[in-house]
Design a protein around this motif. Structure first.
Motif, PDB file in Angstrom:
ATOM      1  N   ILE A 183       0.828  -1.209   0.000  1.00 57.44           N
ATOM      2  CA  ILE A 183       0.000   0.000   0.000  1.00 57.44           C
ATOM      3  C   ILE A 183       0.866   1.265   0.000  1.00 57.44           C
ATOM      4  O   ILE A 183       0.643   2.196  -0.768  1.00 57.44           O
ATOM      5  N   THR A 184       1.874   1.290   0.848  1.00 54.61           N
ATOM      6  CA  THR A 184       2.730   2.490   0.920  1.00 54.61           C
ATOM      7  C   THR A 184       3.420   2.742  -0.419  1.00 54.61           C
ATOM      8  O   THR A 184       3.516   3.892  -0.867  1.00 54.61           O
ATOM      9  N   TYR A 185       3.883   1.678  -1.031  1.00 54.70           N
ATOM     10  CA  TYR A 185       4.551   1.809  -2.326  1.00 54.70           C
ATOM     11  C   TYR A 185       3.590   2.379  -3.356  1.00 54.70           C
ATOM     12  O   TYR A 185       3.925   3.294  -4.123  1.00 54.70           O
ATOM     13  N   PHE A 186       2.369   1.851  -3.341  1.00 59.06           N
ATOM     14  CA  PHE A 186       1.362   2.315  -4.294  1.00 59.06           C
ATOM     15  C   PHE A 186       1.048   3.791  -4.072  1.00 59.06           C
ATOM     16  O   PHE A 186       0.930   4.565  -5.018  1.00 59.06           O
ATOM     17  N   GLN A 187       0.958   4.177  -2.792  1.00 59.70           N
ATOM     18  CA  GLN A 187       0.654   5.572  -2.486  1.00 59.70           C
ATOM     19  C   GLN A 187       1.756   6.488  -3.002  1.00 59.70           C
ATOM     20  O   GLN A 187       1.505   7.556  -3.533  1.00 59.70           O
ATOM     21  N   LYS A 188       3.001   6.025  -2.883  1.00 58.12           N
ATOM     22  CA  LYS A 188       4.132   6.827  -3.342  1.00 58.12           C
ATOM     23  C   LYS A 188       4.126   6.941  -4.864  1.00 58.12           C
ATOM     24  O   LYS A 188       4.347   8.007  -5.421  1.00 58.12           O
ATOM     25  N   ALA A 229       1.550   6.159  -7.114  1.00 58.65           N
ATOM     26  CA  ALA A 229       0.336   6.710  -7.719  1.00 58.65           C
ATOM     27  C   ALA A 229      -0.066   7.958  -6.941  1.00 58.65           C
ATOM     28  O   ALA A 229       0.516   9.021  -7.160  1.00 58.65           O
ATOM     29  N   SER A 230      -0.999   7.855  -6.040  1.00 62.52           N
ATOM     30  CA  SER A 230      -1.388   9.015  -5.238  1.00 62.52           C
ATOM     31  C   SER A 230      -2.104   8.548  -3.993  1.00 62.52           C
ATOM     32  O   SER A 230      -2.472   7.384  -3.867  1.00 62.52           O
ATOM     33  N   LYS A 231      -2.305   9.495  -3.089  1.00 69.14           N
ATOM     34  CA  LYS A 231      -3.034   9.212  -1.867  1.00 69.14           C
ATOM     35  C   LYS A 231      -4.461   8.740  -2.185  1.00 69.14           C
ATOM     36  O   LYS A 231      -4.969   7.798  -1.580  1.00 69.14           O
ATOM     37  N   GLU A 232      -5.081   9.423  -3.166  1.00 72.73           N
ATOM     38  CA  GLU A 232      -6.462   9.060  -3.524  1.00 72.73           C
ATOM     39  C   GLU A 232      -6.519   7.641  -4.071  1.00 72.73           C
ATOM     40  O   GLU A 232      -7.422   6.877  -3.752  1.00 72.73           O
ATOM     41  N   ALA A 233      -5.548   7.315  -4.926  1.00 71.66           N
ATOM     42  CA  ALA A 233      -5.555   5.983  -5.526  1.00 71.66           C
ATOM     43  C   ALA A 233      -5.385   4.918  -4.443  1.00 71.66           C
ATOM     44  O   ALA A 233      -6.064   3.891  -4.458  1.00 71.66           O
ATOM     45  N   ALA A 234      -4.499   5.180  -3.480  1.00 66.38           N
ATOM     46  CA  ALA A 234      -4.299   4.221  -2.394  1.00 66.38           C
ATOM     47  C   ALA A 234      -5.568   4.094  -1.563  1.00 66.38           C
ATOM     48  O   ALA A 234      -5.933   2.996  -1.125  1.00 66.38           O
ATOM     49  N   ARG A 235      -6.257   5.218  -1.383  1.00 68.46           N
ATOM     50  CA  ARG A 235      -7.500   5.168  -0.621  1.00 68.46           C
ATOM     51  C   ARG A 235      -8.558   4.361  -1.370  1.00 68.46           C
ATOM     52  O   ARG A 235      -9.270   3.549  -0.794  1.00 68.46           O
ATOM     53  N   ASN A 236      -8.632   4.567  -2.697  1.00 69.47           N
ATOM     54  CA  ASN A 236      -9.572   3.775  -3.499  1.00 69.47           C
ATOM     55  C   ASN A 236      -9.323   2.286  -3.317  1.00 69.47           C
ATOM     56  O   ASN A 236     -10.246   1.496  -3.158  1.00 69.47           O
ATOM     57  N   LEU A 237      -8.047   1.936  -3.360  1.00 73.07           N
ATOM     58  CA  LEU A 237      -7.688   0.523  -3.222  1.00 73.07           C
ATOM     59  C   LEU A 237      -8.109  -0.016  -1.851  1.00 73.07           C
ATOM     60  O   LEU A 237      -8.732  -1.071  -1.738  1.00 73.07           O
ATOM     61  N   LEU A 238      -7.814   0.763  -0.817  1.00 71.13           N
ATOM     62  CA  LEU A 238      -8.172   0.330   0.537  1.00 71.13           C
ATOM     63  C   LEU A 238      -9.679   0.202   0.710  1.00 71.13           C
ATOM     64  O   LEU A 238     -10.164  -0.733   1.335  1.00 71.13           O
ATOM     65  N   TYR A 239     -10.412   1.176   0.149  1.00 71.20           N
ATOM     66  CA  TYR A 239     -11.868   1.122   0.247  1.00 71.20           C
ATOM     67  C   TYR A 239     -12.395  -0.128  -0.444  1.00 71.20           C
ATOM     68  O   TYR A 239     -13.291  -0.795   0.058  1.00 71.20           O
ATOM     69  N   CYS A 240     -11.839  -0.447  -1.624  1.00 75.16           N
ATOM     70  CA  CYS A 240     -12.287  -1.656  -2.322  1.00 75.16           C
ATOM     71  C   CYS A 240     -12.040  -2.882  -1.459  1.00 75.16           C
ATOM     72  O   CYS A 240     -12.844  -3.810  -1.419  1.00 75.16           O
ATOM     73  N   LEU A 241     -10.909  -2.883  -0.758  1.00 78.11           N
ATOM     74  CA  LEU A 241     -10.580  -4.043   0.070  1.00 78.11           C
ATOM     75  C   LEU A 241     -11.503  -4.157   1.282  1.00 78.11           C
ATOM     76  O   LEU A 241     -11.648  -5.232   1.857  1.00 78.11           O
ATOM     77  N   ALA A 242     -12.153  -3.040   1.652  1.00 79.60           N
ATOM     78  CA  ALA A 242     -13.081  -3.084   2.782  1.00 79.60           C
ATOM     79  C   ALA A 242     -14.428  -3.662   2.371  1.00 79.60           C
ATOM     80  O   ALA A 242     -15.249  -3.998   3.193  1.00 79.60           O
ATOM     81  N   GLY A 243     -14.658  -3.762   1.072  1.00 84.38           N
ATOM     82  CA  GLY A 243     -15.940  -4.272   0.590  1.00 84.38           C
ATOM     83  C   GLY A 243     -15.807  -5.728   0.168  1.00 84.38           C
ATOM     84  O   GLY A 243     -14.812  -6.378   0.460  1.00 84.38           O
ATOM     85  N   PRO A 244     -16.823  -6.262  -0.502  1.00 84.74           N
ATOM     86  CA  PRO A 244     -16.714  -7.628  -0.993  1.00 84.74           C
ATOM     87  C   PRO A 244     -15.834  -7.646  -2.243  1.00 84.74           C
ATOM     88  O   PRO A 244     -16.294  -7.344  -3.331  1.00 84.74           O
ATOM     89  N   PHE A 245     -14.564  -7.975  -2.060  1.00 84.94           N
ATOM     90  CA  PHE A 245     -13.626  -7.857  -3.184  1.00 84.94           C
ATOM     91  C   PHE A 245     -13.403  -9.186  -3.875  1.00 84.94           C
ATOM     92  O   PHE A 245     -12.615  -9.297  -4.808  1.00 84.94           O
ATOM     93  N   CYS A 246     -14.102 -10.267  -3.426  1.00 78.62           N
ATOM     94  CA  CYS A 246     -13.724 -11.600  -3.887  1.00 78.62           C
ATOM     95  C   CYS A 246     -13.976 -11.817  -5.372  1.00 78.62           C
ATOM     96  O   CYS A 246     -13.513 -12.780  -5.938  1.00 78.62           O
ATOM     97  N   SER A 247     -14.726 -10.913  -6.033  1.00 79.95           N
ATOM     98  CA  SER A 247     -14.903 -11.136  -7.470  1.00 79.95           C
ATOM     99  C   SER A 247     -14.163 -10.104  -8.294  1.00 79.95           C
ATOM    100  O   SER A 247     -14.270 -10.082  -9.509  1.00 79.95           O
TER     101      SER A 247
END
Lengths: 248, 410
Positions: free
Chosen positions: A59-64, A66-84
């Protein structure tokens, strides 16, 4: 080459799987959790090792990159049902590394769109619960807030309440996932045994009167001439009502 | 009277104030903080959100305004909160996350100055004694001294005055004791001070705040004969001259049925209110001007079509526009394209040419937009391009509901 990745189904596992794919320069056809169907004819199956510290680095690497927003998008997706949507997340990760902060400008791209959509669902629920969480005062002064969110948002939500209710002792309690976060006035931490704090600790004496006042307020501000229950249910879905004192 | 009964009376009396916004301020206290985006905490069965503890300090009133439930001639139970009661309720509700803050208004008791002073005291106690950092919206009482309003603005996030009715003639008829000047003067004062304080804070971040979330107003729609054009021109004027953040419209609900100065309506003009809000949005967010939306020959908004589609059909010679080259102002004028999608189009088309499937993903409502745009020169709607045929197609798409036909008022 038909390649299959298997991980343990956790968010950390998926992040490590994504890191593996990048590092080995591989493009798996499928990334499956336990119990999920794999490929019919896989040439090779790669078993991903889950490592918490490594997941954080991803995550930290991605934030560096890409951007803070992109890392947040990724984290938010992981908080939801990401199995598909593992493959979409991997594609988004790749795009983020390649395009940097410009990745979120690709609104018309199917992958970016899917990630934004999923992240928006989680973001929306986080915002909703900033309003819909209800604290109840217990006898020992603890403010207890039980709730049942669709997504795993407790850690994203906690800093908001730390900022506004910093002078009281409170516990947010995700009843569906049996997770809790406690603020003791100085420190925010995950409470592994929330039941312990609630044992022999009924609601405070004044609590019922306060809830009654709130209910009175709620029914008094309703304008009968404009009744629109459908709109109410759309703004505040029924599954959230259970923990709202004004609606039970 | 116990606090429970007071709450029932004074929340009931405050419910006709439309404003419930808690946005636009960034503040933090020992207890509480505001969220710049605002936050809704609940929704009542009428579908309106509850964000603030919206109550009156008192519903005792020396005025006799025809449209108001609290006018002195009405036989309703009267109650008055003490300053401490309101302060306590606010803090206790806030601690349980029921509310985002306080919206305090009041009937005018004893004198405008006395009432304003009490309102100001509630805000001061919350800020200075309780170190409360949540949102506070105070109503400025018409006729109160500017000095008191100035002090209220220092503690509150928003101070506002209701203009009540869209013209001074109607005001004289329905609220003879309120003078237009009593309403406009504090409004101008708040607008001016808000601008000054904002400029000061840019230079020095310790400069005192004055109502950082700006001010708003509200008028009753449908109780008096003004046209939509009159109302929108007035709103435009208020935004331009007094730097208002919002103008709220409240569909007239007949409360005082024995009042001969008011019309008898079968039901509140909710659709008209909705169309006015849509038009108001076009003024604030879409860079429209009031005179573009309505004219002397067509002084009222079309109940069947939203005002933006109505404008586009009247100005059909400008369409279709090419999505890949049109500038932001023109994108905003396409029905079915909102502020968000227009911005997304701008950034997405830097990467690739856009076609209709891209637009769908971006969030454009193609159901409406398809008649007004081309993508790479292609037009997708498949009907003859004329304002009458497009109008027919649009009406077919959003089926007019039974409510769409509003009865003649006068």
């Amino acid at each position: 080459m038909e390649l299959e990745y298997r991980y343990d189904g956790s968010t950390d596992g998926l992040l490590c799987a994504m890191a593996d794919a990048i590092k080995r320069k591989e493009r798996p056809k499928i990334m499956a959790g336990p119990g999920e169907a794999g490929l019919l004819f896989a040439d090779r199956i790669h078993q991903v090792q889950t490592d918490e510290a490594r997941a954080d680095e991803v995550i930290t690497y991605f934030q560096k990159k890409a951007s803070k927003e992109a890392a947040r998008n990724l984290l938010y997706c992981l908080a939801g049902p990401f199995c598909s949507m593992e493959l979409e997340l991997l594609a988004y990760y790749r795009m983020g590394l390649k395009w940097g902060r410009g990745v979120d400008r690709h609104h018309a791209d199917p992958v970016v769109h899917a990630v934004h959509q999923a992240a928006r669902n989680v973001g929306r629920e986080i915002h909703r619960f900033k309003g819909l969480l209800r604290f109840r005062k217990m006898q020992d002064g603890l403010y207890w807030a039980p709730f049942e969110p669709d997504h795993d948002i407790i850690s994203a939500l906690a800093p908001h309440f730390r900022a506004r209710l910093s002078d009281q002792h409170w516990m947010m309690h995700d009843m569906r996932r049996h997770r809790a976060v406690v603020w003791d006035g100085k420190r925010l931490y995950a409470e592994l045994e929330p039941e312990k704090l609630l044992k022999n600790n009924p609601v405070a004496e004044e609590e019922e009167a306060m809830q009654q006042l709130w209910k009175t307020f709620f029914s008094s501000v309703t304008i009968e001439g404009r009744k629109n229950s459908k709109l109410q249910a759309r703004c505040m879905p029924l599954r959230y009502w259970r923990w709202l004192p004004e609606l039970v | 009277m116990g606090i429970e009964d007071k709450m029932a009376v004074l929340a009931d009396a405050a419910k006709y104030d439309a404003s419930c916004s808690s946005s636009g301020s960034n503040r933090k206290g020992a207890t509480g903080a505001t969220l710049p985006s605002g936050c809704c905490h609940s929704w009542t069965p009428d579908g309106r959100c509850v964000s603030l503890l919206k109550i009156l300090l008192s519903n005792v009133c020396i005025y006799d305004c025809a449209y108001c439930i609290n006018r002195c001639g009405n036989d309703v139970p009267r109650a008055t909160f003490t300053v401490e009661e309101v302060v306590n309720l606010t803090v206790e509700f806030y601690r349980r996350n029921y509310i985002e803050g306080l919206f305090l208004s009041s009937g005018v008791f004893v004198s405008p100055d006395h009432t304003m002073e009490q309102l100001m005291r509630v805000a001061r106690t919350l800020r200075e004694e309780k170190r409360f950092g949540g949102y506070i919206h105070l109503k400025a009482i018409p006729g109160a001294s500017m000095e008191l309003i100035d002090r209220a603005g220092r503690y509150a996030d928003r101070v506002s005055v209701n203009i009540e009715l869209p013209s001074s003639v109607s005001l004289a008829k329905l609220a003879p004791q309120k003078k237009k000047d009593d309403i406009i003067r504090p409004m101008a004062y708040i607008g001016e001070h808000w601008k000054q304080a904002k400029a000061e804070r840019k230079k020095n971040r310790k400069a005192p705040r004055f109502a950082p979330a700006g001010h708003s107003t509200q008028m009753i729609v449908g109780a008096t004969p003004e046209s939509d054009k009159h109302i929108l021109d007035l709103s435009q004027n208020l935004y331009d001259s007094y730097s208002l953040k919002r103008v709220y419209f409240s569909a007239y609900i007949p409360i005082n049925t024995n009042e001969s100065r008011l019309p008898v309506l079968p039901m509140p003009p909710l659709l008209r209110e909705h169309r006015l809000y849509q038009a108001d949005w076009l003024l604030r967010m879409y860079k429209f001007k009031a005179h573009e939306l309505l004219s002397e020959s067509e002084p009222n908004l079309d109940p069947q079509l939203d005002p933006k589609a109505g404008w586009a059909l009247r100005n059909f010679q400008h369409f279709p526009i090419e999505i890949n080259t049109a500038d932001y102002e023109w994108l905003l004028r396409v029905p079915g394209v909102g502020v968000l999608s227009a911005k997304r189009i701008l950034s997405a088309r830097r990467n690739s040419n856009l076609d209709f499937s891209h637009l769908k993903r971006i969030g454009v409502v193609l159901k409406r937009a398809q008649y007004f745009i081309t993508c790479n020169g292609k037009f997708s709607a498949g009907i003859r391009l004329s304002s009458t045929s497009v109008r027919r197609a649009l009406l077919l798409k959003d089926k007019p509901s039974a409510k769409a036909e509003q009865l003649q008022l006068f």
